[in-house]
Write a protein that holds these residues in place. Sequence first.
Motif, PDB file in Angstrom:
ATOM      1  N   GLU A  18      76.923  56.400  24.794  1.00  0.00           N
ATOM      2  CA  GLU A  18      78.284  56.766  24.745  1.00  0.00           C
ATOM      3  C   GLU A  18      78.639  58.010  24.144  1.00  0.00           C
ATOM      4  O   GLU A  18      79.570  58.895  25.127  1.00  0.00           O
ATOM      5  N   GLN A  19      77.759  58.551  23.350  1.00  0.00           N
ATOM      6  CA  GLN A  19      77.987  59.990  23.010  1.00  0.00           C
ATOM      7  C   GLN A  19      77.597  60.954  24.088  1.00  0.00           C
ATOM      8  O   GLN A  19      78.409  61.872  24.602  1.00  0.00           O
ATOM      9  N   LEU A  20      76.495  60.475  24.965  1.00  0.00           N
ATOM     10  CA  LEU A  20      76.127  61.506  25.934  1.00  0.00           C
ATOM     11  C   LEU A  20      77.071  61.397  27.234  1.00  0.00           C
ATOM     12  O   LEU A  20      77.299  62.388  27.656  1.00  0.00           O
ATOM     13  N   SER A  21      77.783  60.074  27.418  1.00  0.00           N
ATOM     14  CA  SER A  21      78.775  60.049  28.605  1.00  0.00           C
ATOM     15  C   SER A  21      80.118  60.874  27.947  1.00  0.00           C
ATOM     16  O   SER A  21      80.841  61.237  29.347  1.00  0.00           O
ATOM     17  N   GLU A  22      80.295  61.401  27.034  1.00  0.00           N
ATOM     18  CA  GLU A  22      81.354  62.250  26.798  1.00  0.00           C
ATOM     19  C   GLU A  22      80.952  63.616  27.066  1.00  0.00           C
ATOM     20  O   GLU A  22      81.827  64.602  27.283  1.00  0.00           O
ATOM     21  N   SER A  23      79.494  63.997  26.669  1.00  0.00           N
ATOM     22  CA  SER A  23      79.319  65.497  26.695  1.00  0.00           C
ATOM     23  C   SER A  23      78.605  65.885  28.023  1.00  0.00           C
ATOM     24  O   SER A  23      78.595  67.097  28.491  1.00  0.00           O
ATOM     25  N   ASP A  24      78.369  64.696  28.922  1.00  0.00           N
ATOM     26  CA  ASP A  24      77.827  65.085  30.311  1.00  0.00           C
ATOM     27  C   ASP A  24      78.475  64.396  31.372  1.00  0.00           C
ATOM     28  O   ASP A  24      78.462  62.958  31.072  1.00  0.00           O
ATOM     29  N   ARG A  25      78.887  64.997  32.356  1.00  0.00           N
ATOM     30  CA  ARG A  25      79.759  64.374  33.277  1.00  0.00           C
ATOM     31  C   ARG A  25      78.911  63.199  34.068  1.00  0.00           C
ATOM     32  O   ARG A  25      79.480  62.333  34.645  1.00  0.00           O
ATOM     33  N   TYR A  26      77.695  63.472  34.175  1.00  0.00           N
ATOM     34  CA  TYR A  26      77.038  62.470  34.914  1.00  0.00           C
ATOM     35  C   TYR A  26      76.682  61.077  34.455  1.00  0.00           C
ATOM     36  O   TYR A  26      76.496  60.282  35.114  1.00  0.00           O
ATOM     37  N   VAL A  27      76.672  60.985  33.126  1.00  0.00           N
ATOM     38  CA  VAL A  27      76.194  60.010  32.344  1.00  0.00           C
ATOM     39  C   VAL A  27      77.253  58.781  32.263  1.00  0.00           C
ATOM     40  O   VAL A  27      78.449  58.858  31.966  1.00  0.00           O
ATOM     41  N   GLY A  28      76.766  57.538  32.618  1.00  0.00           N
ATOM     42  CA  GLY A  28      77.707  56.443  32.597  1.00  0.00           C
ATOM     43  C   GLY A  28      76.610  55.241  32.096  1.00  0.00           C
ATOM     44  O   GLY A  28      75.276  55.538  32.020  1.00  0.00           O
ATOM     45  N   GLY A  29      77.312  54.278  31.288  1.00  0.00           N
ATOM     46  CA  GLY A  29      76.416  53.323  30.800  1.00  0.00           C
ATOM     47  C   GLY A  29      76.951  51.879  30.917  1.00  0.00           C
ATOM     48  O   GLY A  29      78.003  51.609  31.033  1.00  0.00           O
ATOM     49  N   LEU A  30      75.814  51.163  30.913  1.00  0.00           N
ATOM     50  CA  LEU A  30      76.163  49.633  30.983  1.00  0.00           C
ATOM     51  C   LEU A  30      75.494  48.971  29.766  1.00  0.00           C
ATOM     52  O   LEU A  30      74.114  49.168  29.637  1.00  0.00           O
ATOM     53  N   LYS A  31      76.055  48.006  29.039  1.00  0.00           N
ATOM     54  CA  LYS A  31      75.289  47.522  27.891  1.00  0.00           C
ATOM     55  C   LYS A  31      75.252  46.082  28.015  1.00  0.00           C
ATOM     56  O   LYS A  31      76.206  45.501  28.440  1.00  0.00           O
TER      57      LYS A  31
END
Length: 316
Positions: free
Chosen positions: A60-73
Motif C-alpha cells: 500500500e505504501q509503495l503504491s502511493e510513492s510509485d505510480r507503477y505499483v498496484g496490489g491485490l490481497k
Amino acid sequence: MNGVRLVIVVPCYNEEEVLKETTRQLSNVLARMEKEEKIAEGKILYVDDGSKDLTWSLIEQLSESDRYVGGLKLAHNVGHQQALWAGLELVAGSDYDAAVSIDADLQDDVNAIIEMVDYFLQGVDVVFGVRRERKTDTFFKKHTAQLFYKLMSTMGGEIVYNHADFRLMSKRSLKALVAFPERNLFLRGMVCLLGYTTASVYYDRKERFAGESKYPFTKMLNFALDGITSFSVKPLRLITTSGLIFMMVSFFAIIYALVEFISGNVIRGWTSLLISVWFIGGAILTAVGIIGEYIGKIYKEVKRRPRYLIEKEVNL
Ligand code: UDP
Ligand code: MG
C-alpha cells in the motif's frame, strides 16, 4: 510508438524484506522500456498471498510513492501457483496486452523482461525465461531439480528444461490459460499445452536478494509430485506393469517352492518367505498410494472450490 501495455505479476508471501528493492528494479525496467518506446504503459501487480508479515502495508505504501505499483490481497495463503493465477486471471480480463510473471525475490534477472518484450513485439505469444546455469543453487537443489525435469519428461509431461515461472504471456495466451478449469495448477506445464508460438530468453539465476526461501524441501517435493500426477497417468501404468512382472516372478517362485517341497527341504524357506512378504507388502502399499494420489486429485477437482478469494486491492 506502439501502444503495448504490460503488467508484471509478482506473487508475494512474507516478502517484506525484498519488496522495496524489487519495486525499485522493476520500476526501472518499466521506465526504461517506456523511454525506449517499447511499451506505452507498465504496471507492477503484487499479489499478496495471505502474508503474515508487513507485506501488504508495504505494498500500500509503495503504491502511493510509485505510480507503477498496484496490489491485490488474497484473503488466505493459497500457494505460489494459485496466487500467480489470481494475478494472471486479472490481467486476462483487463485491457492490458501482456503479463510477465516473476518471483518477488529477484532471483530472476529483471533485464530479461526487456528481451521478452522484444520477442512479444515480434509477435511471439509465450516467452520463457530459462536459467542458464545453477551456480547459486545448492548442490542438493540443483540435482533434485534436474532429477525432477528428467522424471517429468520420461513421464510424458511436456515442460521447458530449467524454466520456472518467469515468463511473458500475451493476452490471448492468458485467455486460453484461464479457460483451463482445473484446480491443481502446474502452470509451467499448462503453458506448454497452449500451442501458441514460444521463444526463450536465457539468464543467470541469482541468489535470493533477502529473506528465506518459501519453498522448503517438503514443499518442493510436494510440488514435484503434483506436477507429475497432474500431467501424466504413466505412474498408474507403471503399477500395472510391475504387477505383471511380480506375477511372472511368483510363477518361478511357485515352481521353486514345489520342487523344494517334494525334495523335503521345506523348513529352509523362511528367509525367502519373509523377504518376499515385506517386499510385496511395500510394493502393494506404494501402488495403492499412487492410485490414492490420483483419487485425491479427482476429489479436489470435483469440489470446484474457488481457487482464491480477494480481500482488498489497491491502485488497480
Ligand atoms: N510464494 C507465494 N506463496 C507461497 C509461497 C511462495 O506467493 O505460499 C511466492 C514467494 O513470495 C516468491 C515466489 O512465490 O515470490 C517463489 O518463492 P521462493 O522464492 O521462496 O521459492 P524458491 O525460489 O526458493 O523456489
Ligand atoms: Mg526464490
